[in-house]
Design an enzyme around this catalytic site. Structure first.
Site, PDB file in Angstrom:
ATOM      1  N   GLY A  10      -3.978  -6.124  -5.412  1.00 32.37           N
ATOM      2  CA  GLY A  10      -3.543  -7.271  -4.842  1.00 32.37           C
ATOM      3  C   GLY A  10      -4.960  -7.940  -4.831  1.00 32.37           C
ATOM      4  O   GLY A  10      -4.933  -8.964  -4.057  1.00 32.37           O
ATOM      5  N   GLY A  13      -5.108 -11.807  -4.885  1.00 35.28           N
ATOM      6  CA  GLY A  13      -4.462 -12.769  -3.797  1.00 35.28           C
ATOM      7  C   GLY A  13      -5.321 -13.063  -2.651  1.00 35.28           C
ATOM      8  O   GLY A  13      -6.814 -12.844  -2.484  1.00 35.28           O
ATOM      9  N   GLY A  91      -1.676  -3.026   3.935  1.00 38.16           N
ATOM     10  CA  GLY A  91      -1.316  -4.400   4.833  1.00 38.16           C
ATOM     11  C   GLY A  91       0.014  -4.975   4.552  1.00 38.16           C
ATOM     12  O   GLY A  91       0.529  -5.707   5.256  1.00 38.16           O
ATOM     13  N   THR A  93       3.938  -5.693   4.298  1.00 35.96           N
ATOM     14  CA  THR A  93       4.613  -5.215   5.161  1.00 35.96           C
ATOM     15  C   THR A  93       5.785  -5.183   4.186  1.00 35.96           C
ATOM     16  O   THR A  93       6.257  -5.619   3.011  1.00 35.96           O
ATOM     17  CB  THR A  93       4.922  -6.485   6.199  1.00 35.96           C
ATOM     18  OG1 THR A  93       4.749  -7.478   5.833  1.00 35.96           O
ATOM     19  CG2 THR A  93       3.901  -6.409   7.111  1.00 35.96           C
ATOM     20  N   HIS A 147       3.908 -18.342  10.363  1.00 38.34           N
ATOM     21  CA  HIS A 147       3.042 -18.171   9.027  1.00 38.34           C
ATOM     22  C   HIS A 147       3.028 -19.353   8.170  1.00 38.34           C
ATOM     23  O   HIS A 147       3.876 -20.083   8.203  1.00 38.34           O
ATOM     24  CB  HIS A 147       3.528 -16.770   8.634  1.00 38.34           C
ATOM     25  CG  HIS A 147       3.253 -15.468   9.457  1.00 38.34           C
ATOM     26  ND1 HIS A 147       4.000 -15.086  10.393  1.00 38.34           N
ATOM     27  CD2 HIS A 147       2.157 -14.616   9.086  1.00 38.34           C
ATOM     28  CE1 HIS A 147       3.235 -14.092  10.696  1.00 38.34           C
ATOM     29  NE2 HIS A 147       2.267 -13.608  10.081  1.00 38.34           N
ATOM     30  N   HIS A 148       2.088 -19.056   7.385  1.00 43.41           N
ATOM     31  CA  HIS A 148       1.848 -19.861   6.247  1.00 43.41           C
ATOM     32  C   HIS A 148       3.012 -19.893   5.425  1.00 43.41           C
ATOM     33  O   HIS A 148       3.944 -18.928   5.422  1.00 43.41           O
ATOM     34  CB  HIS A 148       0.764 -19.619   5.311  1.00 43.41           C
ATOM     35  CG  HIS A 148       0.671 -18.275   4.751  1.00 43.41           C
ATOM     36  ND1 HIS A 148       1.331 -18.058   3.710  1.00 43.41           N
ATOM     37  CD2 HIS A 148       0.094 -17.141   5.265  1.00 43.41           C
ATOM     38  CE1 HIS A 148       1.187 -16.746   3.401  1.00 43.41           C
ATOM     39  NE2 HIS A 148       0.683 -16.106   4.254  1.00 43.41           N
ATOM     40  N   LYS A 151       4.157 -17.005   2.902  1.00 48.85           N
ATOM     41  CA  LYS A 151       4.683 -15.611   2.958  1.00 48.85           C
ATOM     42  C   LYS A 151       6.093 -15.274   2.714  1.00 48.85           C
ATOM     43  O   LYS A 151       7.088 -15.870   2.609  1.00 48.85           O
ATOM     44  CB  LYS A 151       4.644 -15.430   4.754  1.00 48.85           C
ATOM     45  CG  LYS A 151       4.852 -13.982   4.905  1.00 48.85           C
ATOM     46  CD  LYS A 151       4.592 -14.151   6.504  1.00 48.85           C
ATOM     47  CE  LYS A 151       4.810 -12.521   7.022  1.00 48.85           C
ATOM     48  NZ  LYS A 151       4.167 -11.321   6.255  1.00 48.85           N
ATOM     49  N   THR A 158       4.630  -7.760  11.916  1.00 45.31           N
ATOM     50  CA  THR A 158       4.034  -7.875  13.359  1.00 45.31           C
ATOM     51  C   THR A 158       5.174  -8.143  14.365  1.00 45.31           C
ATOM     52  O   THR A 158       5.253  -7.358  15.562  1.00 45.31           O
ATOM     53  CB  THR A 158       2.861  -8.895  13.443  1.00 45.31           C
ATOM     54  OG1 THR A 158       2.021  -8.534  12.239  1.00 45.31           O
ATOM     55  CG2 THR A 158       2.403  -8.905  14.848  1.00 45.31           C
TER      56      THR A 158
HETATM   57  P1  NAP Z   1      -0.785 -13.188  -2.239  1.00 41.89           P
HETATM   58  O1  NAP Z   1      -2.035 -14.382  -2.008  1.00 41.89           O
HETATM   59  O2  NAP Z   1       0.260 -13.683  -2.871  1.00 41.89           O
HETATM   60  O3  NAP Z   1      -1.553 -11.981  -3.086  1.00 41.89           O
HETATM   61  C1  NAP Z   1      -0.965 -10.930  -3.386  1.00 41.89           C
HETATM   62  C2  NAP Z   1      -1.580 -10.478  -4.595  1.00 41.89           C
HETATM   63  O4  NAP Z   1      -1.200  -9.206  -5.217  1.00 41.89           O
HETATM   64  C3  NAP Z   1      -1.211 -11.803  -5.709  1.00 41.89           C
HETATM   65  O5  NAP Z   1      -2.260 -12.036  -6.663  1.00 41.89           O
HETATM   66  C4  NAP Z   1       0.023 -11.089  -6.574  1.00 41.89           C
HETATM   67  O6  NAP Z   1       0.293 -11.516  -7.701  1.00 41.89           O
HETATM   68  C5  NAP Z   1      -0.711  -9.567  -6.673  1.00 41.89           C
HETATM   69  N1  NAP Z   1       0.511  -8.583  -6.846  1.00 41.89           N
HETATM   70  C6  NAP Z   1       1.910  -8.890  -6.767  1.00 41.89           C
HETATM   71  N2  NAP Z   1       2.387  -7.697  -7.219  1.00 41.89           N
HETATM   72  C7  NAP Z   1       1.459  -6.735  -7.443  1.00 41.89           C
HETATM   73  C8  NAP Z   1       1.481  -5.284  -8.286  1.00 41.89           C
HETATM   74  N3  NAP Z   1       2.633  -4.597  -8.326  1.00 41.89           N
HETATM   75  N4  NAP Z   1       0.371  -4.957  -8.398  1.00 41.89           N
HETATM   76  C9  NAP Z   1      -0.918  -5.648  -8.197  1.00 41.89           C
HETATM   77  N5  NAP Z   1      -1.072  -6.878  -7.873  1.00 41.89           N
HETATM   78  C10 NAP Z   1       0.363  -7.313  -7.314  1.00 41.89           C
HETATM   79  O7  NAP Z   1      -0.687 -12.444  -0.699  1.00 41.89           O
HETATM   80  P2  NAP Z   1      -1.531 -12.322   0.540  1.00 41.89           P
HETATM   81  O8  NAP Z   1      -1.522 -13.508   1.392  1.00 41.89           O
HETATM   82  O9  NAP Z   1      -2.868 -11.965  -0.072  1.00 41.89           O
HETATM   83  O10 NAP Z   1      -0.723 -11.441   1.149  1.00 41.89           O
HETATM   84  C11 NAP Z   1      -0.551  -9.994   0.788  1.00 41.89           C
HETATM   85  C12 NAP Z   1       0.274  -8.986   1.608  1.00 41.89           C
HETATM   86  O11 NAP Z   1      -0.365  -8.725   2.661  1.00 41.89           O
HETATM   87  C13 NAP Z   1       1.556  -9.631   2.141  1.00 41.89           C
HETATM   88  O12 NAP Z   1       2.844  -8.696   2.330  1.00 41.89           O
HETATM   89  C14 NAP Z   1       1.332 -10.228   3.599  1.00 41.89           C
HETATM   90  O13 NAP Z   1       2.437 -10.191   4.235  1.00 41.89           O
HETATM   91  C15 NAP Z   1       0.465  -8.873   3.871  1.00 41.89           C
HETATM   92  N6  NAP Z   1      -0.613  -9.217   5.069  1.00 41.89           N
HETATM   93  C16 NAP Z   1      -0.788  -8.351   5.625  1.00 41.89           C
HETATM   94  C17 NAP Z   1      -1.798  -8.647   6.973  1.00 41.89           C
HETATM   95  C18 NAP Z   1      -1.988  -7.432   7.847  1.00 41.89           C
HETATM   96  O14 NAP Z   1      -2.969  -7.632   8.716  1.00 41.89           O
HETATM   97  N7  NAP Z   1      -1.457  -6.330   7.627  1.00 41.89           N
HETATM   98  C19 NAP Z   1      -2.330  -9.818   7.177  1.00 41.89           C
HETATM   99  C20 NAP Z   1      -2.070 -10.891   6.105  1.00 41.89           C
HETATM  100  C21 NAP Z   1      -1.222 -10.639   5.077  1.00 41.89           C
HETATM  101  P3  NAP Z   1       1.277 -12.534  -7.850  1.00 41.89           P
HETATM  102  O15 NAP Z   1       0.989 -13.914  -7.034  1.00 41.89           O
HETATM  103  O16 NAP Z   1       1.721 -13.022  -9.423  1.00 41.89           O
HETATM  104  O17 NAP Z   1       2.593 -12.155  -7.238  1.00 41.89           O
END
Ligand code: NAP
Length: 263
Positions: A10, A13, A91, A93, A147-148, A151, A158
Site C-alpha cells: 500500500g 497510499g 494497520g 482494519t 474519520h476522513h 475511509k 479502533t
Molecule cells: P489509501 O490511501 O487508500 O491507501 C491504500 C493503498 O493501497 C492505495 O494505493 C491502494 O490502491 C493500495 N492497494 C489496494 N489494494 C492493494 C493490494 N491488494 N496490494 C497492494 N496495494 C493495494 O488508504 P490509507 O488511508 O493509507 O489507509 C490504508 C488502511 O490503513 C485502511 O484500512 C485504514 O483504515 C488503515 N489505517 C490504519 C491505521 C492504524 O493505526 N492501524 C491508521 C490509519 C489508517 P487503490 O487506491 O487503487 O485502492
C-alpha cells in the site's frame, strides 16, 4: 547489529507514503521493497514499486512487511507475506475472526510474527485503556468515531475494539423504549457477553484524519475521553516500535498495547 529490512504494502497510499518516510528516517531500518496496485514502476528512495509481495521483487532479503492497503486485500496480502517468510505489521482494519485464526496458525507454523493494530497512535491506545477502566465505574457509554471521508470501513477498527473493551466491564442498563424517527440514528450497538452494551456512531467528513470520543454518563455527570490523530505521522512511532519488536516474536499479536513496555 544488522538493520531490519522493511517492505511497505500500500506504498502509494496515504499511510504507505507516511510509513516510507518513517522507515527511511530510522537508522535501524532499511527500506527494501514497495508494493501497490498503483504507480507500478515508480521509484521512492531508489526502490521500485511492484505489484506483488515477493522476496525476488525486493532490493534485498526482507524481514518485515508493513501493510496499509484495503480491508478487501489485507487477508491475502498477509498470507502471501507469510509464505515469503516475512513478519507482518498490519494497520489495515476489517479482518474477520476466522481470518485471524487462520493467520495465527500460519504464523506459528512458519515461526513468524504478525502484529495487527487497529490504531498505532500511542494516545489512541491510552484512550482505549482509560475507557476500559472508566467502564467499571460509570453507568453508560457511547462512542463517536470521526474519520476522513475516504475511509473504507465503518465503524473504525479502533471503535470496534474500544466497544469490545468497554462491554467487558460495563453493567447492563435498563433502557427506555426508543421512538426512532430516522433509521440508524442511534448508531450500531455492540453487546457484551455480560449484557452490557455500547452504541457506536461513525462520522465521515473531509478534513478529518482519525478521531474518537468515548462519552460516559452517570447520575449528574459525564466523562469524555477523546483522542485526535491530527496527521498520519501520529501513527508512525507505533509502527516503527512494532517493526522492531515483531522480528523477535512468533504468532499473532493484536493491539499495540501488547508490546508496549509496562502497559
Ligand atoms: P489509501 O490511501 O487508500 O491507501 C491504500 C493503498 O493501497 C492505495 O494505493 C491502494 O490502491 C493500495 N492497494 C489496494 N489494494 C492493494 C493490494 N491488494 N496490494 C497492494 N496495494 C493495494 O488508504 P490509507 O488511508 O493509507 O489507509 C490504508 C488502511 O490503513 C485502511 O484500512 C485504514 O483504515 C488503515 N489505517 C490504519 C491505521 C492504524 O493505526 N492501524 C491508521 C490509519 C489508517 P487503490 O487506491 O487503487 O485502492
Amino acid at each position: 547489529m544488522k538493520n531490519i529490512k522493511v517492505a511497505v504494502s500500500g506504498a502509494c497510499g496515504r499511510m504507505g507514503k507516511t510509513a516510507i518516510e518513517a522507515v527511511n528516517a530510522d537508522p535501524a531500518l532499511d527500506l527494501s521493497g514497495l508494493i501497490d496496485i498503483n504507480e507500478i514502476g515508480a521509484s521512492y528512495y531508489g526502490i521500485k514499486v511492484t505489484n506483488e509481495i515477493k522476496q525476488t521483487n525486493f532490493r534485498e532479503k526482507t524481514d518485515v512487511l508493513i501493510e496499509f492497503t484495503h480491508p478487501k486485500s489485507v487477508f491475502e496480502n498477509i498470507k502471501k507475506a507469510l509464505s515469503e517468510n516475512l513478519h507482518c505489521v498490519v494497520g489495515t482494519t476489517g479482518l474477520a475472526e476466522a481470518q485471524l485464526k487462520e493467520i495465527e496458525k500460519m504464523a506459528l507454523d512458519k515461526n513468524l510474527g504478525v502484529l495487527i493494530a487497529p490504531n498505532f497512535a500511542i494516545g489512541a491506545v491510552l484512550m482505549m485503556k482509560f475507557a476500559q477502566i472508566a467502564a467499571k465505574y460509570m453507568k453508560s457509554a457511547e462512542i463517536i468515531e470521526l474519520h476522513h471521508d475516504k475511509k473504507a470501513d465503518s465503524p473504525s477498527g479502533t471503535a470496534l475494539l474500544t466497544a469490545k473493551m468497554i462491554c467487558e466491564n460495563i453493567k447492563p442498563q435498563i433502557k427506555n423504549p426508543d421512538i426512532i424517527n430516522l433509521g440508524g440514528v442511534r448508531g450500531g450497538i455492540m453487546k457484551g457477553a455480560g449484557g452490557g452494551e455500547v452504541n457506536v456512531h461513525s462520522l465521515r467528513l473531509p478534513g478529518l484524519v482519525a478521531h474518537q470520543e468515548v462519552i460516559f454518563g452517570d447520575i449528574g455527570q459525564t466523562l469524555t475521553i477523546r483522542h485526535d490523530s491530527l496527521s498520519r505521522e501520529s501513527f508512525m512511532p507505533g509502527v516503527v516500535m512494532a517493526v522492531k519488536e515483531i522480528v523477535k516474536r512468533k504468532g499473532l499479536i493484536i493491539g499495540l498495547e501488547n508490546i508496549m513496555e509496562g502497559f
